[in-house]
Design a protein around this motif. Structure first.
Motif, PDB file in Angstrom:
ATOM      1  N   ALA A  54      11.593  -6.402   6.879  1.00 18.66           N
ATOM      2  CA  ALA A  54      10.586  -5.943   5.920  1.00 18.66           C
ATOM      3  C   ALA A  54       9.183  -6.023   6.519  1.00 18.66           C
ATOM      4  CB  ALA A  54      10.675  -6.779   4.648  1.00 18.66           C
ATOM      5  N   MET A  55       8.924  -7.077   7.270  1.00 20.25           N
ATOM      6  CA  MET A  55       7.593  -7.189   7.884  1.00 20.25           C
ATOM      7  C   MET A  55       7.387  -6.115   8.960  1.00 20.25           C
ATOM      8  SD  MET A  55       5.948  -9.490   6.393  1.00 20.25           S
ATOM      9  CE  MET A  55       6.769  -9.209   4.849  1.00 20.25           C
ATOM     10  N   ALA A  56       8.453  -5.810   9.712  1.00 18.74           N
ATOM     11  CA  ALA A  56       8.337  -4.738  10.712  1.00 18.74           C
ATOM     12  C   ALA A  56       8.170  -3.381  10.041  1.00 18.74           C
ATOM     13  CB  ALA A  56       9.571  -4.736  11.605  1.00 18.74           C
ATOM     14  N   LEU A  57       8.810  -3.209   8.881  1.00 20.93           N
ATOM     15  CA  LEU A  57       8.618  -1.972   8.110  1.00 20.93           C
ATOM     16  C   LEU A  57       7.160  -1.843   7.677  1.00 20.93           C
ATOM     17  CD1 LEU A  57      10.034   0.442   6.742  1.00 20.93           C
ATOM     18  CD2 LEU A  57      10.323  -0.982   4.742  1.00 20.93           C
ATOM     19  N   LEU A  58       6.560  -2.977   7.327  1.00 23.87           N
ATOM     20  CA  LEU A  58       5.138  -2.969   6.961  1.00 23.87           C
ATOM     21  C   LEU A  58       4.275  -2.519   8.143  1.00 23.87           C
ATOM     22  CD1 LEU A  58       3.124  -3.662   4.758  1.00 23.87           C
ATOM     23  CD2 LEU A  58       3.072  -5.980   5.608  1.00 23.87           C
ATOM     24  N   LEU A  59       4.597  -3.028   9.331  1.00 24.06           N
ATOM     25  CA  LEU A  59       3.851  -2.598  10.533  1.00 24.06           C
ATOM     26  C   LEU A  59       4.010  -1.100  10.760  1.00 24.06           C
ATOM     27  CD1 LEU A  59       2.317  -3.347  13.155  1.00 24.06           C
ATOM     28  CD2 LEU A  59       4.531  -3.613  14.231  1.00 24.06           C
ATOM     29  N   SER A  60       5.233  -0.614  10.595  1.00 25.90           N
ATOM     30  CA  SER A  60       5.474   0.815  10.788  1.00 25.90           C
ATOM     31  C   SER A  60       4.695   1.649   9.782  1.00 25.90           C
ATOM     32  CB  SER A  60       6.973   1.073  10.668  1.00 25.90           C
ATOM     33  OG  SER A  60       7.224   2.431  10.664  1.00 25.90           O
ATOM     34  N   ILE A  61       4.626   1.173   8.535  1.00 26.23           N
ATOM     35  CA  ILE A  61       3.901   1.915   7.498  1.00 26.23           C
ATOM     36  C   ILE A  61       2.406   1.917   7.807  1.00 26.23           C
ATOM     37  CG2 ILE A  61       3.223   1.756   5.088  1.00 26.23           C
ATOM     38  CD1 ILE A  61       6.175   0.845   4.625  1.00 26.23           C
ATOM     39  N   LEU A  62       1.903   0.805   8.303  1.00 27.13           N
ATOM     40  CA  LEU A  62       0.486   0.789   8.679  1.00 27.13           C
ATOM     41  C   LEU A  62       0.218   1.801   9.796  1.00 27.13           C
ATOM     42  CD1 LEU A  62      -0.401  -3.002   8.531  1.00 27.13           C
ATOM     43  CD2 LEU A  62      -0.946  -1.210   6.911  1.00 27.13           C
ATOM     44  N   GLY A  63       1.143   1.925  10.732  1.00 34.23           N
ATOM     45  CA  GLY A  63       0.996   2.939  11.768  1.00 34.23           C
ATOM     46  C   GLY A  63       0.981   4.343  11.203  1.00 34.23           C
TER      47      GLY A  63
ATOM     48  N   LEU B  88      -0.552   3.807   1.542  1.00 32.40           N
ATOM     49  CA  LEU B  88      -0.823   2.371   1.690  1.00 32.40           C
ATOM     50  C   LEU B  88      -0.535   1.634   0.392  1.00 32.40           C
ATOM     51  CD1 LEU B  88      -1.919   0.457   3.848  1.00 32.40           C
ATOM     52  CD2 LEU B  88      -4.134   0.665   2.788  1.00 32.40           C
ATOM     53  N   ILE B  89      -0.982   2.216  -0.739  1.00 32.15           N
ATOM     54  CA  ILE B  89      -0.807   1.517  -2.013  1.00 32.15           C
ATOM     55  C   ILE B  89       0.671   1.449  -2.368  1.00 32.15           C
ATOM     56  CG2 ILE B  89      -1.223   1.681  -4.481  1.00 32.15           C
ATOM     57  CD1 ILE B  89      -3.953   2.833  -3.836  1.00 32.15           C
ATOM     58  N   ILE B  90       1.374   2.589  -2.271  1.00 28.14           N
ATOM     59  CA  ILE B  90       2.746   2.619  -2.773  1.00 28.14           C
ATOM     60  C   ILE B  90       3.696   1.915  -1.815  1.00 28.14           C
ATOM     61  CG2 ILE B  90       4.659   4.130  -3.332  1.00 28.14           C
ATOM     62  CD1 ILE B  90       2.804   5.968  -4.633  1.00 28.14           C
ATOM     63  N   TYR B  91       3.581   2.217  -0.518  1.00 25.45           N
ATOM     64  CA  TYR B  91       4.548   1.610   0.405  1.00 25.45           C
ATOM     65  C   TYR B  91       4.229   0.147   0.670  1.00 25.45           C
ATOM     66  CZ  TYR B  91       7.522   5.451   1.685  1.00 25.45           C
ATOM     67  OH  TYR B  91       8.460   6.429   1.667  1.00 25.45           O
ATOM     68  N   ALA B  92       3.018  -0.103   1.180  1.00 23.06           N
ATOM     69  CA  ALA B  92       2.699  -1.485   1.538  1.00 23.06           C
ATOM     70  C   ALA B  92       2.539  -2.351   0.296  1.00 23.06           C
ATOM     71  CB  ALA B  92       1.426  -1.511   2.376  1.00 23.06           C
ATOM     72  N   GLY B  93       2.088  -1.740  -0.817  1.00 24.51           N
ATOM     73  CA  GLY B  93       1.825  -2.535  -1.993  1.00 24.51           C
ATOM     74  C   GLY B  93       3.001  -2.663  -2.925  1.00 24.51           C
ATOM     75  N   ALA B  94       3.895  -1.689  -2.935  1.00 26.70           N
ATOM     76  CA  ALA B  94       4.983  -1.739  -3.903  1.00 26.70           C
ATOM     77  C   ALA B  94       6.345  -1.856  -3.226  1.00 26.70           C
ATOM     78  CB  ALA B  94       4.954  -0.488  -4.783  1.00 26.70           C
TER      79      ALA B  94
END
Lengths: 180, 101
Positions: A31-40, A58-64
């Motif tokens: 999940a944390m690596a998915l967060l890094l990928s989404i930030l990219g 950013l709001i929907i993926y990283a936030g929800a």
């Protein structure tokens, strides 16, 4: 120069994050690596003049979505079954090589096509909230309204799935565990 | 110069990695994460094509709807994982064989 640096960092984060996501041993690391990928991906969208869409992502993926994943990982806890499966290792390698070679071939073929090489200069209002709202509430209005139906269906489905009454027979009821 | 092919290559690699993860991981949580990766790759591709043809915003509109559908999909998928975990005390997808026979 700074645009190129942003692109390089974002691309590296997106690809490295996705590889780390599927190769992580524990779901929380995934999940944390998915967060890094989404930030990219958010960085890539900013580079493509899609500022509003980058904010939404950013709001929907990283936030929800990632928070939802972390909640489910915490509810389930560490997986009691083994995390490594050695049966799939051969098919994993073959599939990775085949599909990866195909993707690289497509990328090389596309980069040689001269028509796709150069990006036109961006409109000043490409990707702004005003332009996006005009498009969304003009042509996309029906799809937008249908999407609300989808969300209602999703909410009702989730409630039906996780309610105690709807739990399938044979499931473990934790409220009775302490009783004799 | 950063061209369209760069973005398409990134989208292709992300989609490839996501599909490999979906095919070879046996944990339902990792499979859902791989689906999210694939949807993200498609978002990047659509927005890159929209950057090339700026007459309208169809690509960004599509990407917006993809993000919305992905949110609903994650909610429903994770609740299915929770219901399955209640039933079998496991999150491995190859143990989901209740409807098999």
């Amino acid at each position: 120069m700074i645009v190129r640096a942003l692109f390089a960092i974002a691309a590296l984060a997106a690809i490295a994050g996705s590889i780390m996501t599927i190769s992580a041993k524990k779901p929380i690391r995934g999940a944390m690596a998915l967060l890094l990928s989404i930030l990219g991906v958010v960085g890539l969208l900013v580079g493509l003049h899609a500022q509003f869409l980058a904010t939404v992502e950013l709001i929907i993926y990283a936030g929800a979505v990632v928070v939802l994943f972390v909640f489910v990982v915490m509810l389930i806890g560490p997986d009691p079954s083994g995390s490594r499966d050695w049966r799939a290792i051969v098919s994993r390698t073959i599939a990775g090589l085949a599909v990866g070679t195909g993707a690289v071939a497509v990328a090389v073929a596309l980069s040689r096509t001269s028509g796709l090489a150069r990006m036109p200069a961006a409109h000043t209002e490409l990707g702004t909230v005003e332009m996006f709202a005009r498009e969304l509430f003009g042509r996309g209005l029906v799809a937008f309204e249908v999407m609300t139906v989808l969300f209602i269906a999703a909410v009702v489905g989730v409630m039906a799935l996780v309610s105690k009454k709807g739990a399938p027979r044979g499931s473990i009821d934790r409220s009775k565990e302490g009783q004799p | 110069v950063i061209s369209l092919a760069h973005y398409l290559a990134i989208g292709g690699v992300m989609f490839t990695v996501g599909s490999i993860g979906f095919l070879v991981r046996r944990n339902l949580l990792f499979q859902l994460m791989s689906i999210e990766l694939m949807l993200n790759a498609v978002v990047v591709t659509l927005v890159a094509f929209n950057r090339m043809r700026q007459d309208d915003h169809a690509g960004q509109l599509f990407a917006f709807f993809i993000i919305a559908v992905a949110a609903a999909e994650a909610a429903v998928g994770l609740s299915i994982v929770l219901a399955f975990y209640r039933l079998r005390r496991s999150t491995r997808s190859d143990e989901a064989s209740i409807l098999k026979h």
